[in-house]
Design a protein around this motif. Structure first.
Motif, PDB file in Angstrom:
ATOM      1  N   THR A 159      16.256 -28.237   4.636  1.00  0.00           N
ATOM      2  CA  THR A 159      17.488 -27.679   4.951  1.00  0.00           C
ATOM      3  C   THR A 159      18.714 -28.426   5.300  1.00  0.00           C
ATOM      4  OG1 THR A 159      15.955 -26.047   6.181  1.00  0.00           O
ATOM      5  CG2 THR A 159      18.423 -26.108   6.994  1.00  0.00           C
TER       6      THR A 159
ATOM      7  N   ALA B 286      19.692 -28.906   1.668  1.00  0.00           N
ATOM      8  CA  ALA B 286      20.023 -27.771   0.806  1.00  0.00           C
ATOM      9  C   ALA B 286      21.382 -27.082   1.642  1.00  0.00           C
ATOM     10  CB  ALA B 286      18.909 -26.806   1.068  1.00  0.00           C
ATOM     11  N   LEU B 287      21.542 -27.115   2.865  1.00  0.00           N
ATOM     12  CA  LEU B 287      22.695 -26.252   3.202  1.00  0.00           C
ATOM     13  C   LEU B 287      24.043 -27.060   3.027  1.00  0.00           C
ATOM     14  CD1 LEU B 287      23.038 -23.863   5.018  1.00  0.00           C
ATOM     15  CD2 LEU B 287      22.950 -25.072   7.021  1.00  0.00           C
TER      16      LEU B 287
ATOM     17  N   TYR C 179      24.599 -25.930  -0.679  1.00  0.00           N
ATOM     18  CA  TYR C 179      24.895 -24.486  -0.780  1.00  0.00           C
ATOM     19  C   TYR C 179      26.150 -24.171  -0.152  1.00  0.00           C
ATOM     20  CZ  TYR C 179      24.737 -19.564   0.687  1.00  0.00           C
ATOM     21  OH  TYR C 179      25.095 -18.375   0.640  1.00  0.00           O
ATOM     22  N   LEU C 180      26.946 -25.029   0.827  1.00  0.00           N
ATOM     23  CA  LEU C 180      28.407 -24.483   1.301  1.00  0.00           C
ATOM     24  C   LEU C 180      29.193 -25.341   0.797  1.00  0.00           C
ATOM     25  CD1 LEU C 180      27.209 -24.595   5.035  1.00  0.00           C
ATOM     26  CD2 LEU C 180      27.814 -22.605   3.786  1.00  0.00           C
TER      27      LEU C 180
ATOM     28  N   GLU D 105      26.252 -35.107  -5.280  1.00  0.00           N
ATOM     29  CA  GLU D 105      25.791 -33.722  -5.446  1.00  0.00           C
ATOM     30  C   GLU D 105      24.366 -33.933  -6.183  1.00  0.00           C
ATOM     31  OE1 GLU D 105      28.287 -30.775  -7.314  1.00  0.00           O
ATOM     32  OE2 GLU D 105      29.246 -30.658  -5.415  1.00  0.00           O
TER      33      GLU D 105
ATOM     34  N   ASN E 191      17.347 -19.408   2.429  1.00  0.00           N
ATOM     35  CA  ASN E 191      18.343 -18.803   1.586  1.00  0.00           C
ATOM     36  C   ASN E 191      18.925 -19.835   0.884  1.00  0.00           C
ATOM     37  OD1 ASN E 191      20.007 -16.887   0.618  1.00  0.00           O
ATOM     38  ND2 ASN E 191      21.716 -17.774   1.796  1.00  0.00           N
ATOM     39  N   ALA E 192      19.642 -21.139   1.573  1.00  0.00           N
ATOM     40  CA  ALA E 192      20.385 -22.155   0.847  1.00  0.00           C
ATOM     41  C   ALA E 192      19.445 -22.808  -0.220  1.00  0.00           C
ATOM     42  CB  ALA E 192      20.911 -23.067   1.876  1.00  0.00           C
TER      43      ALA E 192
ATOM     44  N   GLN F 124      19.424 -20.810  -3.188  1.00  0.00           N
ATOM     45  CA  GLN F 124      20.671 -20.626  -3.940  1.00  0.00           C
ATOM     46  C   GLN F 124      20.923 -21.966  -4.856  1.00  0.00           C
ATOM     47  OE1 GLN F 124      22.703 -17.790  -3.856  1.00  0.00           O
ATOM     48  NE2 GLN F 124      21.165 -16.770  -2.767  1.00  0.00           N
ATOM     49  N   VAL F 125      20.371 -23.059  -4.305  1.00  0.00           N
ATOM     50  CA  VAL F 125      21.033 -24.611  -4.952  1.00  0.00           C
ATOM     51  C   VAL F 125      20.028 -24.799  -5.838  1.00  0.00           C
ATOM     52  CG1 VAL F 125      22.234 -24.873  -2.766  1.00  0.00           C
ATOM     53  CG2 VAL F 125      20.084 -25.800  -3.092  1.00  0.00           C
TER      54      VAL F 125
ATOM     55  N   ARG G  30      21.190 -23.701  -9.224  1.00  0.00           N
ATOM     56  CA  ARG G  30      22.630 -24.433  -9.515  1.00  0.00           C
ATOM     57  C   ARG G  30      22.561 -25.880 -10.198  1.00  0.00           C
ATOM     58  NH1 ARG G  30      26.315 -24.452  -4.337  1.00  0.00           N
ATOM     59  NH2 ARG G  30      25.567 -22.311  -4.425  1.00  0.00           N
TER      60      ARG G  30
END
Length: 169
Positions: A49, A52-53, A56-57, A65, A92-93, A96-97, A100
């Motif tokens: 977390t 990842a967060l 994601y943000l 990165e 969720n994060a 999503q990542v 990406r």
């Protein structure tokens, strides 16, 4: 602050857009100063977390990165044997990542696990909804979908289904 800068720009409030954009950059800089270990490219504790967060943000400095994403993947694969170790916000994060940053195959591995902790284990135990916790217990909700679903990954990243334009159009 970043969202407000975007809204102000759309509304033609140039000064407000600049003000909120500057504030968003200051917040990003402060977060990175406090929580990013520049020697290891890990955020805070280095948990899934924690890394990842910020990815994601959009808070991670661009040149870091890839390294932060790699640390995230190594934690999943090595420390947790292909499992996630996130909570409600981190799940969720994470979903999503990973795609990406070119790690969709790692998200697929997580999504298809059937050992603890995993969605597959819940299915094997008869779940038809997402549980609050990967372990079964009558103390926890057996219908807790908030931010924990993997279906966005299936639709968006595996099947390639995404909105063609914003819904209001």
């Amino acid at each position: 602050a970043w969202i407000l800068s975007q809204i102000a720009g759309i509304l033609g409030k140039t000064e407000d857009a600049r003000c909120y954009s500057d504030l968003a950059e200051k917040i990003k800089d402060a977060l990175n100063e406090k929580f990013l270990n520049k020697d290891t490219n890990q955020y805070a504790t280095g948990s899934q977390t924690s890394n990842a967060l910020p990815l994601y943000l959009g808070m991670v400095p661009e040149e870091r990165e890839g390294a932060v994403a790699k640390n995230l993947v190594e934690d999943i694969i090595i420390a947790h044997e292909g499992h996630l170790s996130t909570g409600i916000i981190g799940t969720n994060a994470l979903a999503q990542v990973l795609s990406r940053y070119g790690w969709a195959h790692v998200m697929y591995e997580i999504a298809t696990q059937t050992t603890f902790p995993s969605w597959g284990l819940q299915v094997l135990k008869g779940a038809t909804t997402l549980w609050e916790n990967f372990e079964y217990s009558p103390r926890w909700s057996l219908n807790m979908k908030m931010f924990g679903s993997v279906e966005k990954f299936f639709y968006k990243d595996l099947a390639g289904i995404s909105p063609a334009s914003p819904g209001y159009r």
